[in-house]
Enzyme design. Structure first.
Site, PDB file in Angstrom:
ATOM      1  N   GLY A  11       0.820  -1.213   0.000  1.00 43.41           N
ATOM      2  CA  GLY A  11       0.000   0.000   0.000  1.00 43.41           C
ATOM      3  C   GLY A  11       0.848   1.255   0.000  1.00 43.41           C
ATOM      4  N   ASP A  12       0.180   2.388  -0.225  1.00 45.49           N
ATOM      5  CA  ASP A  12       0.833   3.708  -0.190  1.00 45.49           C
ATOM      6  C   ASP A  12       1.931   3.865  -1.236  1.00 45.49           C
ATOM      7  OD1 ASP A  12      -0.821   4.238   1.971  1.00 45.49           O
ATOM      8  OD2 ASP A  12       0.676   3.572   3.428  1.00 45.49           O
ATOM      9  N   GLU A  13       1.762   3.207  -2.361  1.00 44.87           N
ATOM     10  CA  GLU A  13       2.789   3.270  -3.411  1.00 44.87           C
ATOM     11  C   GLU A  13       2.723   4.567  -4.207  1.00 44.87           C
ATOM     12  OE1 GLU A  13       0.499   0.878  -3.117  1.00 44.87           O
ATOM     13  OE2 GLU A  13       1.494  -1.062  -2.859  1.00 44.87           O
ATOM     14  N   LYS A  15      -0.543   5.405  -5.598  1.00 46.67           N
ATOM     15  CA  LYS A  15      -1.595   5.089  -6.578  1.00 46.67           C
ATOM     16  C   LYS A  15      -2.446   6.314  -6.893  1.00 46.67           C
ATOM     17  CE  LYS A  15      -3.115   2.019  -3.664  1.00 46.67           C
ATOM     18  NZ  LYS A  15      -2.040   2.001  -2.672  1.00 46.67           N
ATOM     19  N   GLY A  16      -2.784   7.063  -5.818  1.00 49.48           N
ATOM     20  CA  GLY A  16      -3.657   8.230  -5.996  1.00 49.48           C
ATOM     21  C   GLY A  16      -3.070   9.201  -7.005  1.00 49.48           C
ATOM     22  N   ASN A  37     -10.053   2.549   4.893  1.00 46.65           N
ATOM     23  CA  ASN A  37      -8.691   2.219   5.340  1.00 46.65           C
ATOM     24  C   ASN A  37      -7.674   2.838   4.379  1.00 46.65           C
ATOM     25  OD1 ASN A  37      -9.625   0.457   3.357  1.00 46.65           O
ATOM     26  ND2 ASN A  37      -8.613  -1.352   4.168  1.00 46.65           N
ATOM     27  N   GLY A  39      -5.863   5.653   1.995  1.00 46.92           N
ATOM     28  CA  GLY A  39      -5.588   7.094   2.047  1.00 46.92           C
ATOM     29  C   GLY A  39      -4.758   7.429   0.833  1.00 46.92           C
ATOM     30  N   HIS A  40      -5.368   8.084  -0.150  1.00 47.77           N
ATOM     31  CA  HIS A  40      -4.673   8.387  -1.402  1.00 47.77           C
ATOM     32  C   HIS A  40      -4.422   9.893  -1.485  1.00 47.77           C
ATOM     33  CE1 HIS A  40      -6.593   4.483  -3.195  1.00 47.77           C
ATOM     34  NE2 HIS A  40      -5.753   4.254  -2.212  1.00 47.77           N
ATOM     35  N   ARG A 143     -22.574 -13.843   5.192  1.00 42.99           N
ATOM     36  CA  ARG A 143     -23.940 -13.568   4.716  1.00 42.99           C
ATOM     37  C   ARG A 143     -24.837 -12.986   5.807  1.00 42.99           C
ATOM     38  NH1 ARG A 143     -23.721 -19.465   2.425  1.00 42.99           N
ATOM     39  NH2 ARG A 143     -22.500 -19.489   4.353  1.00 42.99           N
ATOM     40  N   GLN A 223      -4.961  -0.236  -1.195  1.00 43.75           N
ATOM     41  CA  GLN A 223      -3.977  -1.133  -0.555  1.00 43.75           C
ATOM     42  C   GLN A 223      -2.984  -1.660  -1.608  1.00 43.75           C
ATOM     43  OE1 GLN A 223      -7.625  -1.950   0.429  1.00 43.75           O
ATOM     44  NE2 GLN A 223      -7.160  -0.181   1.681  1.00 43.75           N
ATOM     45  N   ALA A 297      -1.305   8.281   5.417  1.00 46.63           N
ATOM     46  CA  ALA A 297      -2.283   9.299   5.030  1.00 46.63           C
ATOM     47  C   ALA A 297      -3.614   9.110   5.762  1.00 46.63           C
ATOM     48  CB  ALA A 297      -2.514   9.244   3.514  1.00 46.63           C
ATOM     49  N   ARG A 301       0.364   7.160  11.153  1.00 48.02           N
ATOM     50  CA  ARG A 301       1.450   6.335  11.713  1.00 48.02           C
ATOM     51  C   ARG A 301       2.699   6.427  10.840  1.00 48.02           C
ATOM     52  NH1 ARG A 301      -1.421   0.553  12.090  1.00 48.02           N
ATOM     53  NH2 ARG A 301      -2.385   1.336  10.187  1.00 48.02           N
ATOM     54  N   ARG A 303       5.493   5.086   8.673  1.00 49.46           N
ATOM     55  CA  ARG A 303       5.609   3.848   7.898  1.00 49.46           C
ATOM     56  C   ARG A 303       6.986   3.229   8.108  1.00 49.46           C
ATOM     57  NH1 ARG A 303       3.436   7.079   2.753  1.00 49.46           N
ATOM     58  NH2 ARG A 303       1.211   7.066   3.227  1.00 49.46           N
TER      59      ARG A 303
END
Ligand code: GDP
Ligand code: IMO
Ligand code: MG
Length: 422
Positions: A11-13, A15-16, A37, A39-40, A143, A223, A297, A301, A303
């Site tokens: 995650g947090d690569e 992407k946004g 969960n 954050g972009h 379900r 993610q 983001a 925390r 990273r």
């Protein structure tokens, strides 16, 4: 070209930023999994936006954005996010933001159950974002979840919450936590649901119409591949399929509609939350944190940071069917004298070029590194491949060779224009 953009690490690569960059030439931007969960971060129009549930495409003002059935949707969180975006000058109408009627709803007890389970796990905790993501997906699989469509008529929602609370309250009691009444749950979400209902619709025909009309659809992954419920570092991962397939099952657009998969990875590795991370390195973590970089983001925390790990990327490239790599934050390495790339793991004296499945394998995985010289110059003004220093080109070429996919985009700063097309 219909394109899935997915994270290849934890995650947090970035992407946004890549989604935002590609949105200019797209018609529709969709999310198919995850929840708030995510954050972009996108820097555009001289402002910083952090998107959690709303697809980043919304920032362009004229693109249709879709939240698909595979997303778990926190109504209160989404309303807060919409308000923040509106305060930043972004227009969000029911025509611009469509939410699938089949999306599961994160309810207050899901967040409580998430936090309670984490507390009970103690030192074995996953380090979740405490947004109720795991319990909501668990209810979906069991379900016993509620979908947005169930809220078209409050009596249906009431009946379903009544049934679900019997067991949820037993669990909360066991953890020594306060229980919920159905009225408390409904009172907390009612205003948010009412605000969102005009956006709720069957998004499948919209997506298929766009496909048939040869419009360009972008899928914004949340993610990263190592957080995927099937392919990630189980159990230290999230509860959805973060890899490319999740875009199809999470939207109703079939695999035959997808023409390109862009895998986004940082030029190094980061992770937030618990779990194995073989290339984690205190010196690299301290280096980024001292520069104010690599803080989450969503939760703020710090990273965990480390060297580039091509063992992870090799599997992620395969599983996602990556056609193009977007390597971000190359500028983050500008000052380093030399750079390490993990090419394989040593596990019990044996060389592994593919991630292990066992927990003990992960615990024992020791990186085998190659060392390359750094470029020690500022890349942030580069606008083309030719502008990059030779050592940066060598590093990126080696990355591409090791993971088996071409580098098509390079990020050399957080701004929209700091994106190089190769
Ligand atoms: P996401 O969750 O994958 O969208 O990534 P995040 O927004 O959580 O974290 C990526 C961080 O890196 C954000 O602060 C971005 O502004 C920043 N970022 C993205 N691409 C680049 C880049 O190429 N260079 C630099 N310096 N920062 C970047
Ligand atoms: P984006 O989309 C980084 C991590 C959490 C935790 C684990 C499970 O911004 O890349 P969850 O709350 O999903 O049950 O937490 O997954 N995690 C992320 N890490 N980026 C994210 O999203 C994440 N979403 C979840 O830190 O380790
Ligand atoms: Mg993020």
């Amino acid at each position: 070209m219909n394109t899935i953009i997915c994270g290849l690490q934890w995650g947090d690569e970035g992407k946004g930023k890549i989604v935002d960059y590609l949105t200019e030439s797209a018609d529709l931007v969709a999310r198919g999994q995850g929840g708030n969960n995510a954050g972009h971060t996108v820097l555009a129009n001289g402002k910083k936006y952090i998107l959690h549930l709303v697809p980043s495409g919304i920032l362009w003002g004229n693109k249709t954005c879709v939240i698909g059935n595979g997303v778990v949707m926190d109504p209160v969180g989404l309303c807060k996010e919409i308000t923040t975006l509106e305060e930043q000058g972004i227009t969000i109408t029911p025509e611009l933001l469509l939410i699938s009627d089949r999306a599961h709803v994160v309810l207050p007890y899901h967040r409580e159950l998430d936090a309670a389970r984490e507390a009970a796990l103690g030192k074995n905790k996953i380090g979740t974002t405490k947004r109720g993501i795991g319990p909501t997906y668990a209810d979906k699989a069991n379900r016993i979840g509620l979908r947005l469509a169930d809220f078209h008529d409050e009596e249906t929602a009431r009946e379903l919450i009544d049934i679900r609370l019997q067991e949820a309250n037993e669990t909360l009691t066991r953890y020594g936590l306060p229980t919920f009444t159905t009225d408390e749950v409904l009172d907390e979400v009612r205003p948010a649901i009412a605000r969102l209902l005009p956006h709720v619709t069957n998004v499948i025909p919209t997506l298929h119409k766009a496909w048939k009309e040869k419009k360009t659809i972008l899928f914004e992954g949340a993610q990263g591949s190592l957080l995927d419920i099937d392919f990630g570092t189980y159990p230290f991962l999230t509860s959805s399929n973060t890899t490319a397939g999740g875009a199809c099952t999470g939207s109703g657009l079939p695999p035959t509609a997808i023409e390109r998969v862009i895998g986004v990875c940082k030029a190094y590795t980061t992770r937030v939350g618990s779990g194995p991370m073989p290339t984690e390195n205190d010196d690299i973590s301290a280096y980024f944190h001292a520069r104010g970089m690599e803080f989450g983001a969503t939760t703020g925390r710090a990273r965990r940071c480390g060297w580039l790990d091509t063992v992870l990327l090799r599997m992620a490239v395969m599983v996602n069917g990556v056609t193009d790599l977007a390597v971000t934050i190359v500028d983050g390495l500008d000052e380093r004298e030399s750079l390490k790339i993990c090419v394989a793991y040593d596990i019990d004296g044996e060389r592994h070029e593919f991630p292990p499945a066992t927990r003990s394998g992960w615990d024992k995985a020791t990186p085998i590194y190659e060392e390359l010289p750094g470029w020690q110059s500022d890349t942030t003004a580069a606008r083309s491949w030719d502008d990059l220093p030779e050592n940066a080109k060598t590093y990126l070429n080696r990355l591409s060779e090791l993971v088996g996919a071409p580098v098509s985009f390079i990020g050399n700063g957080p701004e929209r224009e700091q994106t190089i097309i190769v």
